[in-house]
Design an enzyme around this catalytic site. Structure first.
Site, PDB file in Angstrom:
ATOM      1  N   TYR A   1       8.821   4.940  -4.600  1.00 42.83           N
ATOM      2  CA  TYR A   1       8.988   6.269  -3.999  1.00 42.83           C
ATOM      3  C   TYR A   1       8.529   6.196  -2.544  1.00 42.83           C
ATOM      4  CZ  TYR A   1       8.156  11.256  -3.111  1.00 42.83           C
ATOM      5  OH  TYR A   1       8.152  12.517  -2.587  1.00 42.83           O
TER       6      TYR A   1
ATOM      7  N   ASP B   1       5.977  -0.040   3.085  1.00 40.31           N
ATOM      8  CA  ASP B   1       5.484   1.315   2.892  1.00 40.31           C
ATOM      9  C   ASP B   1       4.058   1.207   2.354  1.00 40.31           C
ATOM     10  OD1 ASP B   1       4.782   3.828   2.057  1.00 40.31           O
ATOM     11  OD2 ASP B   1       6.683   4.263   1.051  1.00 40.31           O
TER      12      ASP B   1
ATOM     13  N   LYS C   1      -2.123   8.880   3.707  1.00 41.81           N
ATOM     14  CA  LYS C   1      -3.297   8.997   2.855  1.00 41.81           C
ATOM     15  C   LYS C   1      -4.591   8.782   3.622  1.00 41.81           C
ATOM     16  CE  LYS C   1      -0.514   9.148  -0.827  1.00 41.81           C
ATOM     17  NZ  LYS C   1      -0.278  10.342  -1.629  1.00 41.81           N
TER      18      LYS C   1
END
Length: 420
Positions: free
Chosen positions: A144, A239, A267
């Site tokens: 994702y 990613d 994050k």
């Protein structure tokens, strides 16, 4: 366990917020029951609206590496609030943060700050297409990369949790620019490049997948991606929204010794506040406006609050490398046993209990997990004060605030489930 306040909040929420939540997995749809509405966090714990306390292994889905309300970050935020929340103009803090990111992640020579992981991957992909003059992207099933239209193809995570194969609302033409391949299959990537190598702008990959549960790369997989992209003139995008600063200070690329062309971060880079970044080789990054023709902008990009939190987080990690030893020790303690019928996967402080006895190396093997049994486990642990992600297909996270006692209590509770 009393849940009346959470139930009341959830009932109110559903009349004004789709599904009662602002991000789908929070809705508890795959595990059943009412989501807990959180009132506050402290250290390794969260406390819900009914006053229940939980050992937290979601950690805001990864960014809280130091736990809830770490003193260094909180002090930085208090100071930032004295100066303002947003200016729409450059600040010195943005420059300092860019310098710290480049110091921690050597493959990043230049970096652009944005507001979310989705924005970072969307922008990195646009940049890759603009730099190479090509249109196609290779991604991997179960990975994702945010809710970017062209990347919501076999995207794992929340879509897998809700049983959605490919989202509505994405034009077929967008989806056709994406080639979705099995994670960890070198042969599939070689075949794609053999057939369409001169059309492929980039390969984007979670170097350690966190969005079909925690699934590490098999030996040689990331190395093959690096070699194939370089040979065919495509870019390799890591990613590291989830893995950046978590599995090592320099992310998964430090752990595996591989330098991608572009990296997306999120994050932890915002210290728990909404912020992300993308960066890489200077010759590629210079294609971004105002230097080049690839346009990307954001009013709140690099806002002072998120920058202050990010600076405090990265400065702390650079000054205290022993944090990673603590994370490794606590995470190993948590996952050093194997329950019957379960496969545990862990890299650093990321982990998943897969309710399948077989090996888990890709989406096909991950989805064989017994989701009904996981739901039972989830609620058993929740009732005993352990907060896990409400989905079989999400990674769990350990923070530096988790104590040995927290881990022992968690393992004891989990053993009770499997022995019951």
């Amino acid at each position: 366990m009393k849940t009346s306040q959470s139930e009341a909040w959830f009932e109110r929420a559903q009349s004004r917020i789709p599904g009662g939540v602002n991000s789908p997995v929070r809705a508890f749809r795959s595990v059943g029951g009412v989501p807990r509405f959180i009132a506050r966090g402290e250290g390794s714990r969260i406390f819900d609206a009914d006053g229940n306390s939980y050992i937290d292994y979601v950690c805001s889905w990864g960014p809280l590496l130091l736990g809830h309300r770490p003193p260094a970050v909180m002090e930085a935020l208090r100071e930032a609030l004295e100066t303002g929340t947003s200016f729409g103009a450059p600040t010195g803090g943005e420059v300092e943060l860019a310098e710290l990111i480049a110091q921690a992640v050597p493959s990043i020579e230049m970096v652009r700050l944005v507001n979310s992981g989705t924005e970072a991957t969307m922008s990195a992909l646009r940049l890759a297409r603009g730099f190479t003059g090509r249109d196609l992207t290779i991604k991997f099933e179960g990975c994702y990369h945010g809710h970017v239209d062209s990347l919501l193809v076999k995207a794992g995570s929340g879509m897998a949790t809700l049983g959605i194969a490919d989202t509505a609302g994405v034009p077929k033409a967008f989806a056709e620019t994406t080639i979705a391949l099995p994670f960890n299959s070198i042969a599939a990537v070689e075949k794609a490049f053999a057939e369409r190598g001169d059309q492929i702008a980039a390969v984007i990959v979670e170097p350690i997948v966190g969005n079909m549960g925690c699934v590490p790369p098999v030996p040689g997989f990331l190395e093959a991606l690096r070699e194939l992209t370089a040979r065919h003139g495509a870019l390799l995008i890591f990613d590291e929204v989830m893995t950046g600063f978590r599995v090592a200070l320099g992310g998964a690329q430090q752990l595996f010794g591989i330098q991608p062309d572009l990296t997306t971060l999120g994050k932890i880079v915002g210290g728990g506040l909404p912020m992300a970044a993308y960066g890489g080789r200077a010759e590629i990054m210079r294609k971004i406006a105002p230097l080049g023709p690839v346009y990307q902008a954001g009013t709140l990009s690099g806002n002072p609050l998120a920058v202050a939190a990010g600076l405090a987080m990265l400065r702390y990690l650079l000054a205290h490398p022993e944090v990673y030893e603590t994370l490794e020790a606590r995470s190993a303690q948590l996952t050093s046993w194997t329950p019957p019928g379960v496969t545990i996967k862990r890299v650093g402080s990321m982990f998943t209990f897969f309710f399948t006895p077989g090996p888990v190396t890709d989406w096909d093997s991950a989805k064989r997990s017994d989701t009904a049994r996981f739901a039972e486990f989830f609620h058993f642990m929740l009732e005993r004060g352990v907060y896990l992600a409400p989905s079989q297909f999400e990674a769990g996270f350990v923070s530096a605030a988790h104590s040995e006692q927290d881990i022992r209590a968690t393992v004891e509770a989990a053993r009770g489930f499997f022995s019951g």
